[in-house]
Motif scaffolding. Sequence first.
Motif, short mmCIF file in Angstrom:
data_model
loop_
_atom_site.label_atom_id
_atom_site.label_comp_id
_atom_site.label_asym_id
_atom_site.label_seq_id
_atom_site.Cartn_x
_atom_site.Cartn_y
_atom_site.Cartn_z
N ARG A 1 0.82 -1.20 0.00
CA ARG A 1 0.00 0.00 0.00
C ARG A 1 0.86 1.26 0.00
O ARG A 1 1.99 1.25 0.47
CB ARG A 1 -0.93 0.02 1.23
CG ARG A 1 -1.84 -1.19 1.34
CD ARG A 1 -2.90 -1.01 2.41
NE ARG A 1 -2.33 -0.74 3.74
CZ ARG A 1 -3.04 -0.40 4.80
NH1 ARG A 1 -4.35 -0.26 4.69
NH2 ARG A 1 -2.45 -0.18 5.96
N GLU A 2 0.29 2.32 -0.54
CA GLU A 2 0.87 3.67 -0.51
C GLU A 2 2.30 3.71 -1.04
O GLU A 2 2.54 3.32 -2.17
CB GLU A 2 0.74 4.26 0.89
CG GLU A 2 -0.71 4.31 1.38
CD GLU A 2 -1.67 5.02 0.44
OE1 GLU A 2 -1.27 5.99 -0.23
OE2 GLU A 2 -2.84 4.60 0.36
N VAL A 3 3.27 4.16 -0.26
CA VAL A 3 4.61 4.44 -0.77
C VAL A 3 5.22 3.22 -1.43
O VAL A 3 5.81 3.31 -2.52
CB VAL A 3 5.52 4.96 0.36
CG1 VAL A 3 6.95 5.12 -0.14
CG2 VAL A 3 5.00 6.30 0.89
N GLU A 4 5.07 2.04 -0.81
CA GLU A 4 5.63 0.83 -1.41
C GLU A 4 4.96 0.51 -2.74
O GLU A 4 5.61 0.09 -3.70
CB GLU A 4 5.48 -0.34 -0.44
CG GLU A 4 6.36 -0.24 0.79
CD GLU A 4 6.18 -1.40 1.73
OE1 GLU A 4 7.13 -1.73 2.48
OE2 GLU A 4 5.07 -1.99 1.74
N ALA A 5 3.64 0.72 -2.78
CA ALA A 5 2.91 0.47 -4.03
C ALA A 5 3.30 1.47 -5.11
O ALA A 5 3.45 1.11 -6.29
CB ALA A 5 1.41 0.54 -3.77
N PHE A 6 3.48 2.73 -4.72
CA PHE A 6 3.87 3.76 -5.69
C PHE A 6 5.22 3.41 -6.33
O PHE A 6 5.43 3.62 -7.53
CB PHE A 6 3.97 5.13 -5.03
CG PHE A 6 2.65 5.66 -4.51
CD1 PHE A 6 1.44 5.28 -5.07
CD2 PHE A 6 2.63 6.57 -3.46
CE1 PHE A 6 0.24 5.78 -4.59
CE2 PHE A 6 1.44 7.09 -2.98
CZ PHE A 6 0.24 6.68 -3.54
N GLU A 7 6.15 2.89 -5.51
CA GLU A 7 7.47 2.57 -6.03
C GLU A 7 7.40 1.41 -7.02
O GLU A 7 8.06 1.44 -8.07
CB GLU A 7 8.42 2.22 -4.87
CG GLU A 7 9.81 1.77 -5.29
CD GLU A 7 10.57 2.79 -6.11
OE1 GLU A 7 11.55 2.39 -6.78
OE2 GLU A 7 10.21 3.99 -6.09
N VAL A 8 6.61 0.40 -6.71
CA VAL A 8 6.44 -0.70 -7.65
C VAL A 8 5.81 -0.19 -8.94
O VAL A 8 6.24 -0.54 -10.05
CB VAL A 8 5.60 -1.83 -7.03
CG1 VAL A 8 5.20 -2.85 -8.09
CG2 VAL A 8 6.37 -2.51 -5.91
N ALA A 9 4.78 0.65 -8.82
CA ALA A 9 4.12 1.20 -10.02
C ALA A 9 5.11 1.99 -10.86
O ALA A 9 5.07 1.93 -12.10
CB ALA A 9 2.95 2.07 -9.60
#
Length: 487
Positions: A159-167
């Motif tokens: 979720r959030e920051v970790e998800a943004f980095e993967v995206a």
Amino acid sequence: MLIRNAKISDGDGSLVDLRLDNGEIASIITTGSFTTEADQIDAEGRWVSPGLWDNHVHASQWALSARRLDVSAAESASRAGELVANALAAGAVVAAGQPFIGSGFRDGLWPDAPTLEVLDAAGAGVPVVLISGDLHAAWLNSAALELYGHRGHETGLLREVEAFEVARRISSVPDDLLDSWLAEAGRAAAARGVVGIVDLEMDWNLDSWRRRMAAGFDSVRVEFGIYPQHLDRALELGLHTGQSIAPLLGVGRFKVITDGSLNTRTAYCYDEYPGLEGREGSRGLLTVPSAELLPRMRAASRAGLESSVHAIGDHATSLALDAFEQVGVGGRIEHAQLVADADLARFAALGVTASVQPDHAMDDRDVAERYWAGRTGQAFPLRSLLDAGATLAFGSDAPVSALDPWATMAAAVGRSRGDREPWHPEQQISAREALAASTRGSVAVGQPADLILTDSDPSSLTAPQLRDVTVWATLMAGRLTHLARVE
């Protein structure tokens, strides 16, 4: 350029000719008064309105989403897994060392939870990444977790920051390929009457758009946002909101994301989410607290950069308004999906625009009734914001919703989609108000010649009629970017 035999939206219905010169409306005179012009369009009685803006777009994600597996129709985690397995079995090509990517899942109402087991079985050893419909979560299988440095994660749901980095990492495609997809998407937007977008992609957007426009991108104007990780770079270059970089490229705002989203249950709220009571994060996540937000906004403001603050939950919205008040400048709050009654009047008092996405209400009405139970009268409160004097700016948050300003306006006017009853109809607004929130300026002498021509007056249409609008012509700075074929 001369536009003959047009009627001005929200006008008296009389026919006029509009002469366009140097990208502006030079004069408007009763039809037949001008001498022959070299370039002219006969509107044949159609209505002319200001061109449409989408005030919240993630441009690269918008282009990429059309090339990914659409799992938005999945009503369960197991069904999402089936869609992935079916696509791979059908021969979906996955390059070595790259993941298979899907997008659009919304798990807020799923009867089962996203798990590693589901995606591991579906991927059969192939790395799989699914991006949520709200862009605030990423669901990975074990192979993908290994690939992106999250080995050992229990569920695979980031979720959030970790998800943004993967995206961000999965969005890395060759520049020329991504640029070609964006050029195609831009032409499609122009065909729906769009003359400008605000690009809030989480990237250093200045160089990207310079490159695209140098290569010929010319279908819409672009204002690009600047994120905290790029603020120092922007300050060193002396960038400021409203600055023109190129004829179609301008500097937008400083964007800060302070909370999450409703579907991911990370929007920061005063009340706990049902089922999460007593747990860490039960009221959502405040990803940028006031102690961090204020100095960033002050630094941006001193340089002439207006702030756009992402706030979806009611508590996050209150804190964002507090920050604007303390810094002493106006700006925008992006989303403002749940707003406390006491905060409605603060938007106008502080000069803060509510940059909202009405079509999200159509996607989120059921999940809101579950997780914001008893408070949905304060959700997507467009009528209340307008009545309190606030200025609305409409957008899609594409690819979260389709980049279609007519669907956006229809959602605001009708508060419904398909054959469902209107959701909180007391928050409906008029077509005239929706058009104003989707445009900049007016059809008047001295205004930019960013115009659309339609068969009906958009300011007088019902919600179903707005969804069915066909744009006959789009002009940007007096230049045709779209002209429909007449059979």
